[in-house]
Scaffold this motif. Structure first.
Motif, short mmCIF file in Angstrom:
data_model
loop_
_atom_site.label_atom_id
_atom_site.label_comp_id
_atom_site.label_asym_id
_atom_site.label_seq_id
_atom_site.Cartn_x
_atom_site.Cartn_y
_atom_site.Cartn_z
N ARG A 41 -2.75 7.30 14.82
CA ARG A 41 -2.64 6.01 14.32
C ARG A 41 -3.36 4.87 15.47
O ARG A 41 -3.98 4.05 14.94
CB ARG A 41 -1.42 5.67 13.90
CG ARG A 41 -0.67 6.63 12.96
CD ARG A 41 -0.70 6.08 11.74
NE ARG A 41 -0.62 7.34 10.70
CZ ARG A 41 0.32 7.26 9.79
NH1 ARG A 41 1.07 6.19 9.60
NH2 ARG A 41 0.43 8.21 8.97
N GLU B 213 4.24 4.41 6.09
CA GLU B 213 3.80 5.39 5.30
C GLU B 213 2.93 5.11 4.20
O GLU B 213 2.77 3.94 3.92
CB GLU B 213 5.14 5.87 4.41
CG GLU B 213 6.42 6.35 5.07
CD GLU B 213 7.52 7.20 4.28
OE1 GLU B 213 7.64 6.90 3.08
OE2 GLU B 213 7.67 8.23 4.81
N LEU B 214 2.00 6.15 4.10
CA LEU B 214 0.59 5.52 3.05
C LEU B 214 0.59 6.27 1.81
O LEU B 214 0.79 7.30 1.53
CB LEU B 214 -0.41 6.17 4.00
CG LEU B 214 -0.88 5.37 5.16
CD1 LEU B 214 -1.43 6.12 6.21
CD2 LEU B 214 -1.21 3.95 4.90
N LYS C 256 12.18 14.55 -0.11
CA LYS C 256 11.75 13.27 -0.02
C LYS C 256 12.16 12.33 -1.11
O LYS C 256 12.28 12.59 -2.08
CB LYS C 256 10.27 13.16 -0.12
CG LYS C 256 9.35 12.16 -0.10
CD LYS C 256 9.25 11.30 1.50
CE LYS C 256 8.80 10.06 1.49
NZ LYS C 256 9.30 9.28 2.64
N LYS D 92 1.27 14.68 0.33
CA LYS D 92 0.84 13.79 1.10
C LYS D 92 1.93 14.24 2.49
O LYS D 92 1.55 13.77 3.67
CB LYS D 92 1.47 12.62 0.71
CG LYS D 92 0.26 11.86 -0.24
CD LYS D 92 0.66 10.50 -0.51
CE LYS D 92 -0.53 9.89 -1.57
NZ LYS D 92 0.30 8.68 -2.07
N LEU E 65 -0.05 16.59 5.07
CA LEU E 65 -0.85 15.73 5.69
C LEU E 65 -0.32 14.66 6.54
O LEU E 65 -1.02 14.01 7.34
CB LEU E 65 -1.89 15.04 4.87
CG LEU E 65 -2.67 16.03 4.13
CD1 LEU E 65 -3.44 15.68 2.91
CD2 LEU E 65 -3.78 16.75 4.98
N GLY E 66 0.94 14.83 6.86
CA GLY E 66 1.70 13.53 7.52
C GLY E 66 1.27 12.26 7.08
O GLY E 66 1.55 11.17 7.98
N LEU E 67 1.05 12.06 5.57
CA LEU E 67 0.70 10.65 5.31
C LEU E 67 1.96 10.17 5.04
O LEU E 67 2.26 8.90 4.93
CB LEU E 67 -0.34 10.69 4.09
CG LEU E 67 -1.50 11.11 4.44
CD1 LEU E 67 -2.46 11.15 3.18
CD2 LEU E 67 -2.15 9.99 5.29
N LEU E 68 3.03 11.04 4.45
CA LEU E 68 4.37 10.52 4.35
C LEU E 68 5.30 11.30 4.99
O LEU E 68 5.02 12.58 5.76
CB LEU E 68 4.70 10.97 2.53
CG LEU E 68 4.17 10.20 1.87
CD1 LEU E 68 4.72 10.62 0.27
CD2 LEU E 68 4.36 8.49 1.68
N ARG E 69 6.45 10.70 5.50
CA ARG E 69 7.60 11.46 6.41
C ARG E 69 8.44 11.96 5.47
O ARG E 69 9.08 11.32 4.61
CB ARG E 69 8.09 10.40 7.45
CG ARG E 69 7.38 10.50 8.63
CD ARG E 69 8.17 9.46 9.72
NE ARG E 69 8.56 8.21 9.19
CZ ARG E 69 7.66 7.35 9.20
NH1 ARG E 69 6.39 7.27 9.91
NH2 ARG E 69 7.81 6.28 8.72
N PHE F 140 -9.01 18.37 3.17
CA PHE F 140 -8.18 17.44 1.90
C PHE F 140 -8.95 16.72 1.26
O PHE F 140 -9.77 15.87 1.55
CB PHE F 140 -7.04 16.66 2.93
CG PHE F 140 -6.35 15.85 2.04
CD1 PHE F 140 -5.53 16.50 1.07
CD2 PHE F 140 -6.30 14.23 2.06
CE1 PHE F 140 -5.05 15.30 -0.10
CE2 PHE F 140 -5.41 13.31 1.29
CZ PHE F 140 -4.95 14.28 0.01
#
Ligand SMILES: Nc1ncnc2c1ncn2[C@@H]1O[C@H](COP(=O)(O)OP(=O)(O)OP(=O)(O)O)[C@@H](O)[C@H]1O
Ligand SMILES: [Mg+2]
Lengths: 280, 254, 304
Positions: free
Chosen positions: B92, B252-253, C12, C54, C57-61, C85
């Motif tokens: 990031r 978060e995206l 999640k 997601k 891919l580490g886009l969401l935790r 991806f």
């Protein structure tokens, strides 16, 4: 890692604050600034402020208040008329700048004629308001000692709608103070007639009493002078003026009582005396 | 290198955007229109010419900074193009620095072209060259970097409309923040004094970059003052970027 | 051998509209994808497929659980180095051409200019965009975007490909091409994990399937296992028995030419039917186990 980054952020923002502190020591914000030189006139600013005329006026006003209370800037009054002119051009119905501006001009800057000009502009732009001319009259009377101007201003204020009775009294008082006694008497009679509170009535009575006394005093003074020329002495009592045919009638005070006469010095005293004019 | 790739891409996207040219055009247009304004004035025409020219460049370059900053960062999230970057081995931090570098480059090009045209124009109309204006352009560039960083911070957690509002508000506050110094002395309650003091030192203080008057009126500008202003700008930008990274890492995206 | 993708106990949740509580979306996902497999991830809309991807891919935790890609934690940068991806409904910078997008992607992986040039050309051919690479992405059709998205996922020649709905927006020719591409990638040893709604496409290519419903895996296994374990019924084809004899022996069924096709539900029944056929001197011409399709399984699970 996040904790370290946050610590870094803190360190940086504190450094920025320290640099700001350092910077402030190098700059005299108000003195170095020659902002007014380039302050356009109200008409231009009206165009330049696009749709935000009132906002610009507000900003300018707030800024002006800050600026004019920075007492260490000695030349700060140089442009004050221009600035408040612009503010009030931008929003002519915004009343505070007229009042506050005139306070600053007058009370702080000692520029009372300027203050009165600003207030007269306020009155022109806000015909329903009496406060501007009232304030202006006050400056004219108290600070400029210009009774004529004060009379004019109080008169205009008194003729505005909803003007409180106080203003009429100020107006009449100004007329009285200029020794325009007959006119003053008529005005106070009018006030007495329309008075609906004790204060007005009392005030009217006091004035009428005093004006009446001052007119009588002038009359008697002349008569006594005449008497002295003819007989080489003061009359022994006031009735002698009538007996010798100098006066048809001896005036009495407003309540119908006799004035006190001192044959020794030839002076007249009333039972009441209001010391509005220092000579009485 | 990855930072440069992102920067290059950001720059490319910005300069291919029509709005960018529109703003640039307006900046130049208004700078030129100073010729007509100066004809209306009496006396010192060169001063008016410079006043109007520098003010238009200031105004429109700030618009470019706000617009490109918010647009490019937020769009990346909104349109999900950011997936294409963050699903790659990119941190990031690299993303934020890349975006910032790209935006900084865009602003440099925008400002440099406006400044160049301004100098040309000034030379053609008055036959003089005003090198002091370079001081103004230099400080303006720092101011633009602060604005871009602000928009980066805001768009890292907020919507573009709110981000624009926040950025514009902070920009305006930043322009008049110096009056807080006076304002503070007028507060009697200790708590509000503390708040005012804290705000004074925390918010971006942009007045120091605005030396239009000093430049045009040929007033004295001490080197120490300019240096302090530049140092402040650089540190403030670094602080904002760090903040943007902190927020971005948490984000978060969806 | 190290698994290509390993997900353990993944949970999640999303905050509700006003953030007052959290709505669980994934409720404990476990799955393992071996290298070289084509892995289908199947589920109705809103089941949690995209959310799972997601998280990978580490886009969401994730709230809980861990994900390893090629043995590396999915939060590490390294885990993404060998990962391609394709997002769901991909969208790219409108102002870039397809070639520029791929070049940019190559730079993000730190590829050298020569390597970049070579790979870009290669993937352009692979996804069938060769000759159209100078089109601006803002002017691409949906199918072209999908292909461009696939191309950027392939640029660094990743070990593992994660594709979210790769078939969406493709015409039948495009779907066939994509299937062939995925199969050829598999043959060169790549692992492909993809989600889809289009069951026919899946059936034709996947090795393993996971069905996710409402945040839980309800079925997981080899396609063959899932399908063969799920024989729906058997069909016996009987010859040499006329209609009347068949009826007498209880062998009722559909009559075609001189054959009878009998539907039988269990293996027990199959045996007893065979004996009945023999008793009337008939002959079994064929016994066909009728299997479930993926669609049957899917519809059954969704219907539960
Ligand atoms: N940002 C979000 N905030 C709240 N809820 C979300 C968010 N994103 C997804 N959800 C919810 O999570 C659930 C799973 O969504 P997800 O996108 O993973 O489904 P999916 O299986 O990919 O569906 P589809 O086949 O339609 O793509 C859905 O119920 C969705 O409403
Ligand atoms: Mg999905």
């Amino acid at each position: 890692m996040q904790a370290k980054t946050i610590a870094l952020f803190m360190a940086l923002i504190l450094t920025a604050g320290a640099l700001q502190f350092h910077y402030d020591t190098q700059v005299e914000y108000f003195a170095e600034r020659q902002a007014f030189v380039t302050l356009p006139d109200g008409k231009t600013l009206k165009v330049l402020s696009f749709g935000y005329r009132n906002l610009v006026a507000d900003f300018l006003f707030i800024w002006a208040i800050q600026f004019y209370s920075a007492t260490h800037i000695t030349n700060r009054f140089d442009y004050i008329e221009n600035i408040f002119d612009v503010i009030t051009d931008l929003n002519p119905r915004f009343k505070a700048p007229y009042l506050v501006g005139s306070w600053i001009m007058g009370l702080e800057g000692g520029r009372y004629r300027m203050a009165i000009r600003l207030l007269e502009k306020g009155a022109r732009n806000n015909p329903e308001e009496w406060i501007f001319e009232y304030d202006a009259g006050f400056y004219a009377y108290r600070d400029l000692k210009d009774l004529e101007l004060a009379e004019k201003l109080f008169k205009q204020a008194a003729e505005r709608p909803n003007a409180p009775p106080l203003i009429r009294r100020k107006w009449a008082h100004m007329v009285y103070m200029q020794d325009n006694l007959d006119y003053a008497f008529r005005l106070w009679k009018e006030i007495e007639r329309s008075a609906d509170d004790q204060l007005s009535r009392d005030s009217a009575f006091h004035h009428l009493y005093q004006i009446d006394f001052e007119r009588d005093k002038q009359l008697l003074k002349r008569a006594i002078g005449e008497f002295r020329r003819r007989f080489g002495r003061n009359p022994a009592e006031l009735a002698e003026l009538r007996v010798r045919g100098i006066l048809k009638e001896i005036p009495r005070d407003y309540q119908g009582r006799d004035y006190r006469y001192d044959p020794e010095s030839g002076t007249i005293k009333a039972r009441r005396n209001y010391k509005w004019k220092s000579s009485y | 290198m990855k930072i440069l790739a992102i920067a290059r891409n950001t720059f490319r996207e910005a300069v291919r955007n029509k709005v960018f040219y529109l703003l640039l055009f307006f900046g130049v247009f208004f700078a030129f229109s100073s010729r007509f304004v100066s004809m209306l004035s009496v006396g010192d025409q060169q001063k008016v010419l410079m006043d109007v020219g520098l003010a238009s460049i200031h105004f429109f370059s700030v618009l470019v900074a706000i617009f490109t900053g918010i647009n490019l960062v937020y769009k990346e999230i909104e349109k999900k193009t950011i997936y294409n970057i963050l699903s790659k081995p990119i941190t990031r931090l690299e993303f934020v620095l890349g975006k910032f570098t790209g935006l900084a480059l865009t602003l440099l090009v925008a400002l440099a072209s406006m400044a160049l045209l301004f100098f040309l124009f000034l030379f053609v109309t008055t036959g003089s060259f005003a090198p002091r204006c370079l001081i103004f352009f230099g400080l303006l560039y720092i101011e633009l970097l602060i604005i871009t960083s602000l928009s980066l911070v805001f768009s890292s957690f907020s919507t573009p409309i709110l981000s624009s509002i926040f950025t514009v508000t902070l920009y305006l506050v930043g322009q008049v923040l110096w009056t807080f110094q006076e304002f503070k002395t007028r507060l009697h309650e200790p708590f509000s004094r503390y708040v005012a003091t804290a705000l004074y030192y925390l918010l971006p203080n942009l007045d120091k970059f605005n030396v239009k008057n000093e430049v045009v009126m040929e007033m004295e500008l001490s080197g120490g003052r300019l240096l302090a202003a530049a140092a402040y700008g650089v540190v403030y930008v670094a602080a904002l970027l760090t903040l943007a990274v902190v927020i971005f890492r948490r984000r978060e995206l969806n | 051998m190290m698994a290509a993708i390993e997900i353990q106990g993944l949970e999640k949740s999303y905050p509700s509209t006003f953030g007052t509580r959290r709505i669980p979306v994934l409720r404990g996902i476990n799955l393992t994808v071996e290298p070289g497999q084509i892995y289908g991830f199947l589920g109705p809309n809103g089941a949690g497929k995209t959310t799972t991807i997601k998280c990978m891919l580490g886009l969401l935790r994730p709230d809980r659980g861990n994900i390893r890609l090629l043995g590396r934690d999915s939060n590490s940068l390294e885990s993404r180095r060998h990962l391609g991806f394709l997002p769901e409904n991909p969208y790219f910078y409108e102002y870039l051409t397809i070639r520029e997008l791929l070049g940019f992607t190559g730079r993000l992986f730190g590829m050298s200019p020569a390597e970049r040039k070579r790979r870009v050309e290669e993937v352009l051919r692979q996804v069938g965009l060769w000759g159209r690479e100078e089109t601006k992405l803002g002017k691409c059709s949906k199918g072209m975007i999908q292909r461009a998205g696939l191309a950027q996922a392939l640029v660094q020649d990743p070990e593992v490909l994660i594709l979210d709905e790769p078939f969406s927006g493709l015409d039948p020719v495009g779907r066939k091409e994509l299937r062939d591409l995925v199969l050829s990638l598999k043959h060169s040893g790549r692992t492909i994990f993809f989600s889809s709604h289009i069951l026919q496409d899946m059936e034709l290519m996947v090795d393993r399937v996971a069905i996710i419903i409402n945040g839980r895996l309800v079925r997981e296994g080899h396609l063959d296992e899932l399908i063969s374990r799920s024989v729906r019924h058997y069909e016996l084809v009987v010859e040499g028995v006329d209609e009347k004899a068949a009826a007498r022996a209880g062998l009722s069924g559909e009559r075609r030419d001189n054959r009878t096709i009998i539907r039988v539900e269990t293996l027990e029944e199959v045996n007893s039917k065979i004996r009945a056929v023999q008793s009337v001197s008939g002959r079994i011409a064929a016994m066909i186990p009728v299997k479930l399709t993926l669609e049957d399984i899917f519809m059954r699970e969704v219907g539960k």
